[in-house]
Design a protein around this motif. Structure first.
Motif, PDB file in Angstrom:
ATOM      1  N   GLY A  48       0.669  -1.250   0.000  1.00 44.73           N
ATOM      2  CA  GLY A  48       0.009  -0.052  -0.128  1.00 44.73           C
ATOM      3  C   GLY A  48       0.826   1.328  -0.084  1.00 44.73           C
ATOM      4  O   GLY A  48       0.026   2.253   0.284  1.00 44.73           O
ATOM      5  N   GLY A  49       2.097   1.193  -0.373  1.00 44.07           N
ATOM      6  CA  GLY A  49       2.850   2.270  -0.227  1.00 44.07           C
ATOM      7  C   GLY A  49       3.267   2.775  -1.780  1.00 44.07           C
ATOM      8  O   GLY A  49       2.563   2.277  -2.564  1.00 44.07           O
ATOM      9  N   SER A  50       4.124   3.606  -1.666  1.00 41.02           N
ATOM     10  CA  SER A  50       4.417   4.319  -3.092  1.00 41.02           C
ATOM     11  C   SER A  50       6.182   4.613  -3.191  1.00 41.02           C
ATOM     12  O   SER A  50       6.819   4.872  -2.369  1.00 41.02           O
ATOM     13  N   VAL A  51       6.551   4.517  -4.340  1.00 43.42           N
ATOM     14  CA  VAL A  51       8.149   4.901  -4.644  1.00 43.42           C
ATOM     15  C   VAL A  51       8.209   6.064  -5.593  1.00 43.42           C
ATOM     16  O   VAL A  51       7.637   5.950  -6.762  1.00 43.42           O
ATOM     17  N   THR A  52       8.870   6.893  -5.284  1.00 44.89           N
ATOM     18  CA  THR A  52       9.147   7.876  -6.256  1.00 44.89           C
ATOM     19  C   THR A  52      10.820   7.975  -6.622  1.00 44.89           C
ATOM     20  O   THR A  52      11.571   8.102  -5.490  1.00 44.89           O
ATOM     21  N   LEU A  53      11.382   7.917  -7.779  1.00 46.82           N
ATOM     22  CA  LEU A  53      12.516   7.960  -8.218  1.00 46.82           C
ATOM     23  C   LEU A  53      12.931   9.092  -8.918  1.00 46.82           C
ATOM     24  O   LEU A  53      12.324   9.585 -10.026  1.00 46.82           O
ATOM     25  N   TRP A  54      14.097   9.748  -8.708  1.00 47.24           N
ATOM     26  CA  TRP A  54      14.558  11.132  -9.484  1.00 47.24           C
ATOM     27  C   TRP A  54      16.001  10.678  -9.773  1.00 47.24           C
ATOM     28  O   TRP A  54      16.944  10.328  -8.862  1.00 47.24           O
ATOM     29  N   SER A  55      16.057  10.838 -10.875  1.00 49.68           N
ATOM     30  CA  SER A  55      17.562  10.412 -11.208  1.00 49.68           C
ATOM     31  C   SER A  55      17.766  11.211 -12.667  1.00 49.68           C
ATOM     32  O   SER A  55      16.784  11.028 -13.599  1.00 49.68           O
ATOM     33  N   SER A  56      18.871  11.462 -13.474  1.00 49.32           N
ATOM     34  CA  SER A  56      19.340  11.892 -14.355  1.00 49.32           C
ATOM     35  C   SER A  56      20.749  11.566 -14.808  1.00 49.32           C
ATOM     36  O   SER A  56      21.636  11.734 -13.678  1.00 49.32           O
ATOM     37  N   PRO A  57      21.255  11.278 -15.878  1.00 44.06           N
ATOM     38  CA  PRO A  57      22.760  11.185 -16.218  1.00 44.06           C
ATOM     39  C   PRO A  57      23.561  12.309 -15.491  1.00 44.06           C
ATOM     40  O   PRO A  57      23.288  13.516 -15.891  1.00 44.06           O
ATOM     41  N   GLY A  58      24.575  11.861 -14.645  1.00 47.88           N
ATOM     42  CA  GLY A  58      25.396  12.864 -13.957  1.00 47.88           C
ATOM     43  C   GLY A  58      25.092  13.468 -12.737  1.00 47.88           C
ATOM     44  O   GLY A  58      25.744  14.399 -12.266  1.00 47.88           O
ATOM     45  N   ALA A  59      23.745  13.357 -12.524  1.00 45.21           N
ATOM     46  CA  ALA A  59      23.262  14.168 -11.454  1.00 45.21           C
ATOM     47  C   ALA A  59      22.749  13.307 -10.160  1.00 45.21           C
ATOM     48  O   ALA A  59      21.959  13.961  -9.260  1.00 45.21           O
ATOM     49  N   GLY A  60      23.341  12.053 -10.127  1.00 42.30           N
ATOM     50  CA  GLY A  60      23.056  10.900  -9.087  1.00 42.30           C
ATOM     51  C   GLY A  60      21.447  10.774  -8.814  1.00 42.30           C
ATOM     52  O   GLY A  60      20.878  10.821  -9.955  1.00 42.30           O
ATOM     53  N   THR A  61      21.183  10.047  -7.840  1.00 42.19           N
ATOM     54  CA  THR A  61      19.908   9.489  -7.946  1.00 42.19           C
ATOM     55  C   THR A  61      19.080   9.382  -6.451  1.00 42.19           C
ATOM     56  O   THR A  61      20.057   9.282  -5.371  1.00 42.19           O
ATOM     57  N   SER A  62      18.013   9.534  -6.533  1.00 43.54           N
ATOM     58  CA  SER A  62      17.223   9.754  -5.146  1.00 43.54           C
ATOM     59  C   SER A  62      15.774   8.874  -5.111  1.00 43.54           C
ATOM     60  O   SER A  62      15.123   9.081  -6.070  1.00 43.54           O
ATOM     61  N   VAL A  63      15.807   7.853  -4.274  1.00 42.01           N
ATOM     62  CA  VAL A  63      14.780   7.182  -4.067  1.00 42.01           C
ATOM     63  C   VAL A  63      14.012   7.413  -2.790  1.00 42.01           C
ATOM     64  O   VAL A  63      14.536   7.113  -1.750  1.00 42.01           O
ATOM     65  N   VAL A  64      12.570   7.908  -3.100  1.00 44.26           N
ATOM     66  CA  VAL A  64      11.997   7.925  -1.944  1.00 44.26           C
ATOM     67  C   VAL A  64      10.851   7.076  -1.724  1.00 44.26           C
ATOM     68  O   VAL A  64       9.998   6.743  -2.471  1.00 44.26           O
ATOM     69  N   ILE A  65      11.044   6.454  -0.589  1.00 40.55           N
ATOM     70  CA  ILE A  65       9.884   5.140  -0.200  1.00 40.55           C
ATOM     71  C   ILE A  65       9.174   5.530   0.803  1.00 40.55           C
ATOM     72  O   ILE A  65       9.371   6.164   2.051  1.00 40.55           O
ATOM     73  N   SER A  66       7.896   5.436   0.606  1.00 40.88           N
ATOM     74  CA  SER A  66       6.674   5.830   1.633  1.00 40.88           C
ATOM     75  C   SER A  66       5.841   4.841   1.808  1.00 40.88           C
ATOM     76  O   SER A  66       5.215   4.101   1.024  1.00 40.88           O
ATOM     77  N   LEU A  67       5.340   4.547   3.298  1.00 42.38           N
ATOM     78  CA  LEU A  67       4.260   3.674   3.562  1.00 42.38           C
ATOM     79  C   LEU A  67       3.522   4.198   4.705  1.00 42.38           C
ATOM     80  O   LEU A  67       4.021   5.158   5.418  1.00 42.38           O
ATOM     81  N   PRO A  68       2.270   3.793   4.382  1.00 43.54           N
ATOM     82  CA  PRO A  68       1.237   4.346   5.374  1.00 43.54           C
ATOM     83  C   PRO A  68       1.572   3.739   6.756  1.00 43.54           C
ATOM     84  O   PRO A  68       1.952   2.567   6.744  1.00 43.54           O
ATOM     85  N   VAL A  69       1.084   4.546   7.683  1.00 44.46           N
ATOM     86  CA  VAL A  69       1.205   3.803   9.303  1.00 44.46           C
ATOM     87  C   VAL A  69       0.047   4.147  10.014  1.00 44.46           C
ATOM     88  O   VAL A  69      -0.743   5.012   9.787  1.00 44.46           O
ATOM     89  N   SER A  70      -0.249   3.205  10.994  1.00 36.56           N
ATOM     90  CA  SER A  70      -1.637   3.318  11.696  1.00 36.56           C
ATOM     91  C   SER A  70      -1.507   4.705  12.598  1.00 36.56           C
ATOM     92  O   SER A  70      -0.075   5.070  13.086  1.00 36.56           O
ATOM     93  N   GLU A  71      -2.346   4.896  13.312  1.00 37.36           N
ATOM     94  CA  GLU A  71      -2.499   5.971  14.210  1.00 37.36           C
ATOM     95  C   GLU A  71      -1.671   5.518  15.555  1.00 37.36           C
ATOM     96  O   GLU A  71      -1.118   6.531  16.234  1.00 37.36           O
ATOM     97  N   THR A  72      -1.527   4.179  15.769  1.00 36.60           N
ATOM     98  CA  THR A  72      -0.771   3.859  16.925  1.00 36.60           C
ATOM     99  C   THR A  72       0.837   4.159  16.919  1.00 36.60           C
ATOM    100  O   THR A  72       1.287   4.207  18.033  1.00 36.60           O
ATOM    101  N   THR A  73       1.087   4.349  15.781  1.00 35.39           N
ATOM    102  CA  THR A  73       2.582   4.734  15.352  1.00 35.39           C
ATOM    103  C   THR A  73       2.639   5.915  14.808  1.00 35.39           C
ATOM    104  O   THR A  73       3.677   6.053  14.161  1.00 35.39           O
ATOM    105  N   GLY A  74       1.898   6.878  15.321  1.00 37.26           N
ATOM    106  CA  GLY A  74       1.966   8.247  14.703  1.00 37.26           C
ATOM    107  C   GLY A  74       3.201   8.915  15.451  1.00 37.26           C
ATOM    108  O   GLY A  74       3.895   8.652  16.180  1.00 37.26           O
ATOM    109  N   ALA A  75       3.438  10.241  14.872  1.00 35.38           N
ATOM    110  CA  ALA A  75       4.377  11.155  15.330  1.00 35.38           C
ATOM    111  C   ALA A  75       4.459  11.235  16.970  1.00 35.38           C
ATOM    112  O   ALA A  75       5.643  11.292  17.506  1.00 35.38           O
ATOM    113  N   PHE A  76       3.355  11.281  17.419  1.00 32.45           N
ATOM    114  CA  PHE A  76       3.500  11.767  18.865  1.00 32.45           C
ATOM    115  C   PHE A  76       2.883  10.510  19.719  1.00 32.45           C
ATOM    116  O   PHE A  76       2.158  10.624  20.922  1.00 32.45           O
TER     117      PHE A  76
END
Length: 393
Positions: free
Chosen positions: A364-392
């Motif tokens: 149920g998550g998503s992956v975003t990939l940014w890259s181009s020749p000579g400019a490196g690569t960034s992979v952003v991996i995102s997953l949903p979390v439940s309320e019981t594991t929220g930030a607070f």
């Protein structure tokens, strides 16, 4: 490969949809003809100002027919029958108020015919039969009831009655035909075979990921690492071999559905041993708060992304940053290496398509990939979390 047989329900659904749309088109044609003939009568009699109310009744029925065609369902179908019945009552009352004998107007169709053509707005073929019968009965009740109230001779709308009963019989025959086909054809073996093939395809994809993340990874790390192996290295290799043996077991055995459990800092140590320096930032401790399946998917995808850095970036450093919000956990893997064109990824690149993207999307998550020749690569991996594991929490 067994022959793929399209479900008979698909053909039945197409046939039912075609019959319903045809009934709506016919209802629209009937209403237009009814409006034209009514307007022609008043124009011929030289009193066009009197045709407003009769035409308004027809227009109201047509407007509800358009709503039904755009948003079919039991609610819009019921509204169409109610508005159509009210339009019949209004039309007949206006004709009586104007002292016009309906027999003097030669009609191709009536509002009653239109509402008898409600079609299968909901409930399949049996629903089409029920709606057609309901429209037919309501049309006759509206006509006869209004005639009784105003004292007119009782004359049922025979044209609407004929069309309504014809469509009622048509939908009823379609329903009986579908039931007979279901009884004659046993679809359970076909469904079981399709389910078994899909399960085997899923296992093949997962096994390919296991091989990618065990054998190929170990060979790559050995090639980049020292010549001598430590006890830690040998233990990890034995664990990977055990995983491969488990996935080689028969389909009906208790093969694992997940990869062996991974440890976040254990993964970092592996790549540091292989010559990749990984800088970690953010809330790495929150990874352990994920559900087991989400945690394994995230760590596996992160390992695959770091493996791509080690093998393809041409750099010996990478950054991993973990951000934990109220509803999502995000991991970013960044390098400043050679980079590449994401559109040119080959179909056999399991490290991206299967080990990263497919693995995260399955949770149920998503992956975003940014890259181009000579400019490196960034992979952003995102997953949903439940309320019981929220930030607070």
């Amino acid at each position: 490969m067994p022959l793929r047989v399209p479900p008979r329900s698909i053909a039945a659904g197409i046939r039912l949809q075609a019959a319903t749309r045809a009934s709506w088109v016919l209802a629209a044609v009937v209403l237009v003809e009814h409006a034209v003939v009514t307007a022609e009568y008043f124009l011929r009699e030289g009193s066009p100002e009197l045709m407003l109310t009769p035409l308004l009744a027809i227009v109201c029925a047509g407007a509800m027919l358009a709503v039904l065609a755009l948003w079919p369902g039991w609610l819009t179908a019921a509204a169409y029958l109610v508005v159509g019945s009210a339009a019949i009552v209004g039309y007949v009352l206006e004709m009586e108020r104007l002292e016009i004998d309906p027999s003097r107007i030669v009609l191709v169709g009536t509002i009653g015919t239109a509402i008898a053509l409600t079609g299968a707005a909901a409930g399949g073929a049996l629903g089409g039969a029920v709606w057609s019968l309901a429209g037919t009965l309501l049309a006759q009740a509206a006509v006869i009831g209004t005639q009784l109230v105003v004292g007119l001779p009782i004359e049922p709308d025979s044209y609407a009655l004929l069309i309504g009963l014809l469509y009622f019989a048509t939908y009823l025959l379609m329903w009986f035909s579908d039931r007979a086909q279901q009884q004659l054809v046993d679809t359970e073996p076909i469904a079981a075979e399709v389910e078994r093939e899909e399960y085997e395809r899923q296992r093949e994809r997962r096994a390919a990921v296991v091989v990618h993340e065990t054998v190929l990874r170990d060979l790559a790390l050995i090639a980049h690492g020292p010549l001598s192996l430590t006890d830690y290295d040998r233990a990890r290799l034995r664990r990977d071999l055990d995983a491969i043996r488990a996935w080689r077991s028969p389909v009906d055995s208790d093969a694992p559905e997940q990869l062996p459990e991974s440890d976040f800092y254990g993964i970092i140590r592996e790549f540091q041993w292989g010559g990749l320096s990984v800088d970690v930032g953010g809330s790495s401790y929150m990874i352990d708060s994920l559900a087991p399946a989400d945690r394994e998917a995230l760590l596996g995808a992160m390992r695959a992304a770091l493996d791509n850095v080690l093998q393809h970036s041409g750099r010996t450093t990478a950054e991993v940053f973990i951000d934990h919000g109220t509803d999502r956990l995000t991991v970013m893997v960044v390098d400043d290496g050679h980079g590449f064109d994401p559109e040119s990824i080959a179909d056999d690149r399991l490290g991206i398509r299967m080990a990263i993207v497919r693995r995260i999307e399955d949770q149920g998550g998503s992956v975003t990939l940014w890259s181009s020749p000579g400019a490196g690569t960034s992979v952003v991996i995102s997953l949903p979390v439940s309320e019981t594991t929220g930030a607070f929490s």
